[in-house]
Design a protein around this motif. Structure first.
Motif, PDB file in Angstrom:
ATOM      1  N   VAL A 153       0.836  -1.212   0.000  1.00  0.00           N
ATOM      2  CA  VAL A 153       0.000   0.000   0.000  1.00  0.00           C
ATOM      3  C   VAL A 153       0.864   1.252   0.000  1.00  0.00           C
ATOM      4  CG1 VAL A 153      -1.636   1.366   1.346  1.00  0.00           C
ATOM      5  CG2 VAL A 153      -2.023  -1.067   1.044  1.00  0.00           C
ATOM      6  N   LEU A 154       1.908   1.252   0.806  1.00  0.00           N
ATOM      7  CA  LEU A 154       2.795   2.422   0.872  1.00  0.00           C
ATOM      8  C   LEU A 154       3.506   2.649  -0.464  1.00  0.00           C
ATOM      9  CD1 LEU A 154       4.330   1.922   4.443  1.00  0.00           C
ATOM     10  CD2 LEU A 154       2.558   3.542   3.739  1.00  0.00           C
ATOM     11  N   ILE A 155       3.983   1.550  -1.100  1.00  0.00           N
ATOM     12  CA  ILE A 155       4.668   1.668  -2.393  1.00  0.00           C
ATOM     13  C   ILE A 155       3.720   2.167  -3.468  1.00  0.00           C
ATOM     14  CG2 ILE A 155       5.762   0.355  -4.254  1.00  0.00           C
ATOM     15  CD1 ILE A 155       6.956  -1.470  -2.074  1.00  0.00           C
ATOM     16  N   VAL A 156       2.540   1.565  -3.550  1.00  0.00           N
ATOM     17  CA  VAL A 156       1.563   1.947  -4.578  1.00  0.00           C
ATOM     18  C   VAL A 156       1.095   3.381  -4.361  1.00  0.00           C
ATOM     19  CG1 VAL A 156      -0.777   1.503  -5.413  1.00  0.00           C
ATOM     20  CG2 VAL A 156       0.806  -0.403  -5.067  1.00  0.00           C
ATOM     21  N   THR A 157       0.853   3.766  -3.122  1.00  0.00           N
ATOM     22  CA  THR A 157       0.421   5.141  -2.827  1.00  0.00           C
ATOM     23  C   THR A 157       1.481   6.144  -3.259  1.00  0.00           C
ATOM     24  OG1 THR A 157      -0.885   4.369  -0.937  1.00  0.00           O
ATOM     25  CG2 THR A 157      -0.353   6.701  -1.009  1.00  0.00           C
ATOM     26  N   TRP A 158       2.746   5.812  -3.009  1.00  0.00           N
ATOM     27  CA  TRP A 158       3.837   6.722  -3.394  1.00  0.00           C
ATOM     28  C   TRP A 158       3.939   6.822  -4.918  1.00  0.00           C
ATOM     29  CZ3 TRP A 158       8.611   5.801  -5.898  1.00  0.00           C
ATOM     30  CH2 TRP A 158       9.507   6.879  -5.878  1.00  0.00           C
ATOM     31  N   ILE A 159       3.794   5.702  -5.621  1.00  0.00           N
ATOM     32  CA  ILE A 159       3.898   5.699  -7.085  1.00  0.00           C
ATOM     33  C   ILE A 159       2.784   6.525  -7.721  1.00  0.00           C
ATOM     34  CG2 ILE A 159       3.718   4.244  -9.160  1.00  0.00           C
ATOM     35  CD1 ILE A 159       5.135   2.032  -7.568  1.00  0.00           C
ATOM     36  N   PHE A 160       1.567   6.422  -7.191  1.00  0.00           N
ATOM     37  CA  PHE A 160       0.404   7.062  -7.816  1.00  0.00           C
ATOM     38  C   PHE A 160      -0.063   8.311  -7.076  1.00  0.00           C
ATOM     39  CE2 PHE A 160       0.214   2.644  -9.233  1.00  0.00           C
ATOM     40  CZ  PHE A 160      -0.008   2.802 -10.604  1.00  0.00           C
ATOM     41  N   VAL A 161       0.833   8.905  -6.292  1.00  0.00           N
ATOM     42  CA  VAL A 161       0.433  10.048  -5.471  1.00  0.00           C
ATOM     43  C   VAL A 161      -0.072  11.221  -6.307  1.00  0.00           C
ATOM     44  CG1 VAL A 161       2.779  11.044  -5.382  1.00  0.00           C
ATOM     45  CG2 VAL A 161       1.150  11.488  -3.516  1.00  0.00           C
ATOM     46  N   ARG A 162       0.418  11.389  -7.540  1.00  0.00           N
ATOM     47  CA  ARG A 162       0.007  12.508  -8.371  1.00  0.00           C
ATOM     48  C   ARG A 162      -1.056  12.133  -9.409  1.00  0.00           C
ATOM     49  NH1 ARG A 162       3.326  16.757  -7.423  1.00  0.00           N
ATOM     50  NH2 ARG A 162       5.361  16.339  -6.469  1.00  0.00           N
ATOM     51  N   SER A 163      -1.505  10.905  -9.379  1.00  0.00           N
ATOM     52  CA  SER A 163      -2.486  10.443 -10.374  1.00  0.00           C
ATOM     53  C   SER A 163      -3.906  10.780  -9.929  1.00  0.00           C
ATOM     54  CB  SER A 163      -2.368   8.926 -10.573  1.00  0.00           C
ATOM     55  OG  SER A 163      -1.067   8.581 -10.990  1.00  0.00           O
ATOM     56  N   ARG A 164      -4.804  10.873 -10.916  1.00  0.00           N
ATOM     57  CA  ARG A 164      -6.205  11.141 -10.608  1.00  0.00           C
ATOM     58  C   ARG A 164      -6.848   9.901  -9.973  1.00  0.00           C
ATOM     59  NH1 ARG A 164      -9.145  11.393 -14.726  1.00  0.00           N
ATOM     60  NH2 ARG A 164      -7.618  10.819 -16.322  1.00  0.00           N
ATOM     61  N   PRO A 165      -7.622  10.082  -8.919  1.00  0.00           N
ATOM     62  CA  PRO A 165      -8.236   8.937  -8.223  1.00  0.00           C
ATOM     63  C   PRO A 165      -9.056   8.039  -9.146  1.00  0.00           C
ATOM     64  CG  PRO A 165      -8.478  10.933  -6.914  1.00  0.00           C
ATOM     65  CD  PRO A 165      -7.910  11.354  -8.232  1.00  0.00           C
ATOM     66  N   ASN A 166      -9.803   8.635 -10.091  1.00  0.00           N
ATOM     67  CA  ASN A 166     -10.626   7.819 -10.990  1.00  0.00           C
ATOM     68  C   ASN A 166      -9.773   6.929 -11.882  1.00  0.00           C
ATOM     69  OD1 ASN A 166     -12.981   8.830  -9.954  1.00  0.00           O
ATOM     70  ND2 ASN A 166     -13.283  10.363 -11.571  1.00  0.00           N
ATOM     71  N   ALA A 167      -8.646   7.482 -12.343  1.00  0.00           N
ATOM     72  CA  ALA A 167      -7.749   6.696 -13.204  1.00  0.00           C
ATOM     73  C   ALA A 167      -7.117   5.550 -12.414  1.00  0.00           C
ATOM     74  CB  ALA A 167      -6.664   7.596 -13.784  1.00  0.00           C
ATOM     75  N   VAL A 168      -6.713   5.827 -11.179  1.00  0.00           N
ATOM     76  CA  VAL A 168      -6.129   4.789 -10.325  1.00  0.00           C
ATOM     77  C   VAL A 168      -7.150   3.690 -10.043  1.00  0.00           C
ATOM     78  CG1 VAL A 168      -5.176   4.304  -8.030  1.00  0.00           C
ATOM     79  CG2 VAL A 168      -4.485   6.374  -9.265  1.00  0.00           C
ATOM     80  N   ASP A 169      -8.387   4.108  -9.786  1.00  0.00           N
ATOM     81  CA  ASP A 169      -9.444   3.150  -9.507  1.00  0.00           C
ATOM     82  C   ASP A 169      -9.680   2.221 -10.697  1.00  0.00           C
ATOM     83  OD1 ASP A 169     -11.722   2.554  -7.483  1.00  0.00           O
ATOM     84  OD2 ASP A 169     -12.747   2.663  -9.420  1.00  0.00           O
ATOM     85  N   ARG A 170      -9.731   2.791 -11.903  1.00  0.00           N
ATOM     86  CA  ARG A 170      -9.947   1.982 -13.108  1.00  0.00           C
ATOM     87  C   ARG A 170      -8.798   1.010 -13.339  1.00  0.00           C
ATOM     88  NH1 ARG A 170     -11.754   6.885 -15.278  1.00  0.00           N
ATOM     89  NH2 ARG A 170      -9.767   7.193 -16.347  1.00  0.00           N
ATOM     90  N   LEU A 171      -7.549   1.476 -13.118  1.00  0.00           N
ATOM     91  CA  LEU A 171      -6.375   0.623 -13.317  1.00  0.00           C
ATOM     92  C   LEU A 171      -6.410  -0.575 -12.365  1.00  0.00           C
ATOM     93  CD1 LEU A 171      -3.533  -0.020 -14.416  1.00  0.00           C
ATOM     94  CD2 LEU A 171      -2.618   1.527 -12.652  1.00  0.00           C
ATOM     95  N   PHE A 172      -6.691  -0.317 -11.103  1.00  0.00           N
ATOM     96  CA  PHE A 172      -6.629  -1.408 -10.129  1.00  0.00           C
ATOM     97  C   PHE A 172      -7.844  -2.327 -10.191  1.00  0.00           C
ATOM     98  CE2 PHE A 172      -3.200   1.138  -8.399  1.00  0.00           C
ATOM     99  CZ  PHE A 172      -2.287   0.154  -8.070  1.00  0.00           C
ATOM    100  N   ARG A 173      -8.912  -1.861 -10.785  1.00  0.00           N
ATOM    101  CA  ARG A 173     -10.022  -2.776 -11.047  1.00  0.00           C
ATOM    102  C   ARG A 173      -9.587  -3.856 -12.029  1.00  0.00           C
ATOM    103  NH1 ARG A 173     -15.161  -1.902  -9.484  1.00  0.00           N
ATOM    104  NH2 ARG A 173     -15.511  -0.024  -8.246  1.00  0.00           N
TER     105      ARG A 173
END
Length: 332
Positions: A153-173
């Motif tokens: 969780v810490l690694i993924v949060t750091w990698i996607f810290v500047r990404s849009r939440p909707n885009a992150v949600d779609r990717l991880f789905r």
């Protein structure tokens, strides 16, 4: 009843346990992907069952050998002992399944073997190295799952810290399909092997304990099929406990929990340690919840699950010992 008839009846009971294991532990494979609404429950169980079945293609049989020859001395294994062990595990699984408690089928089986072994021959029946290794898994597997999930969780949060939440949600789905598949592979690889070990030691005892202790291919395939079939029938009460009562999950958190659980199971299966898939995924789910904030975890629910973990081996063992004693008239 002839010895051969008893053998095949016990093989059928072992496969029934394997089916219940899949039914009871289906939640471990699908709870996160269902709770994040990536897949409907009916599709999720089919997905998990498919990967449960093919798991034998990816793993050796180290866990089967631990359960078959590393818990109770093979020289003391009898039909009556195996009946007691399986009966104790099945009774405990049914009770906890009806109550919606995510207890460990694996530790119920090990507890059953220990209980029936003690009832037969006392302490000399037990192979303590295997029992202690399994008991250590009660602590190590959830702790490792927790730590891995927290780290991911810490690694993924750091990698996607500047990404849009909707885009992150779609990717991880989409990525959850991969993580759920890996976890189901780990589940099928570790859990089905426990029943393989039981059937293999039965066959070994009926063959007069001659030759090497091996697991025939038909045993491997039948155990994987029984577990996959059990998974198809699901375990919805436990899915609810695992997927939403402990903490609420996003697709990203679901991915991290499943991946952490898969890494833990792959490692344990390689080492031949019969760990609990229930303990593993619970530790991972608590880890991703705690990464958000400690108040995100419903610690009361987590505490009740831990209590179930602690009492599973001794209570399944007591039931198994009782069944061993009262079944004396049935077995020659």
């Amino acid at each position: 009843m002839s010895a051969e008839t008893i053998l095949w009846l016990l093989v059928a009971v072992a496969l029934a346990f394997d089916f219940l294991n899949g039914l009871h532990d289906a939640a471990n494979s699908i709870a996160t992907i269902v709770s994040t609404r990536v897949l409907k429950p009916s599709y999720a169980v089919a997905w998990a069952a498919a990967f449960n079945f093919i798991a034998f293609l990816f793993f050796g049989l180290h866990v089967a050998k631990t359960v078959g020859a590393g818990i109770v001395s093979v020289d003391l294994v009898t039909d009556r002992l195996i009946f007691g062990a399986l009966g104790g595990a099945i009774v405990w699984n049914v009770v906890t399944w009806m109550a919606g408690i995510p207890s460990s089928s694996s530790h119920a089986l090990v507890g059953g073997l220990v209980g029936a072994g003690l009832a037969k021959a006392g302490l000399k029946a037990i192979v303590w190295d295997g029992v202690l290794k399994t008991a250590a898994g009660i602590v190590v597997s959830p702790a490792f799952g927790f730590a891995m999930a927290l780290l991911l969780v810490l690694i993924v949060t750091w990698i996607f810290v500047r990404s849009r939440p909707n885009a992150v949600d779609r990717l991880f789905r989409r990525l959850q399909f991969v993580s759920a598949s890996l976890y189901s592979l780990g589940h099928g690889g570790n859990d089905a092997q426990k029943t393989m070990g039981i059937i293999a030691v039965l066959l070994y005892a009926h063959a007069g304990r001659h030759g090497a202790f091996t697991v025939p291919l038909w045993v491997v395939l039948s155990c994987q099929a029984a577990m996959a079939l059990g998974t198809l029938f699901g375990g919805w009460r436990i899915v609810h406990t695992m997927g939403s009562k402990i903490t609420r999950l996003s697709p990203m958190q679901g991915f991290c929990a499943e991946t952490a659980g898969a890494i833990t199971l792959f490692t344990a299966t390689y080492l031949g340690v019969p760990v609990s898939t229930t303990h593993t995924i619970t530790g991972a789910i608590v880890g991703v919840g705690a990464a958000r904030r400690t108040s995100a975890v419903r610690w009361g629910v987590a505490r009740s699950i831990v209590v179930a973990w602690i009492i599973t081996m001794p209570l399944a063992g007591l039931i198994a010992a009782g069944l061993y004693v009262i079944s004396a008239p049935v077995f020659p």
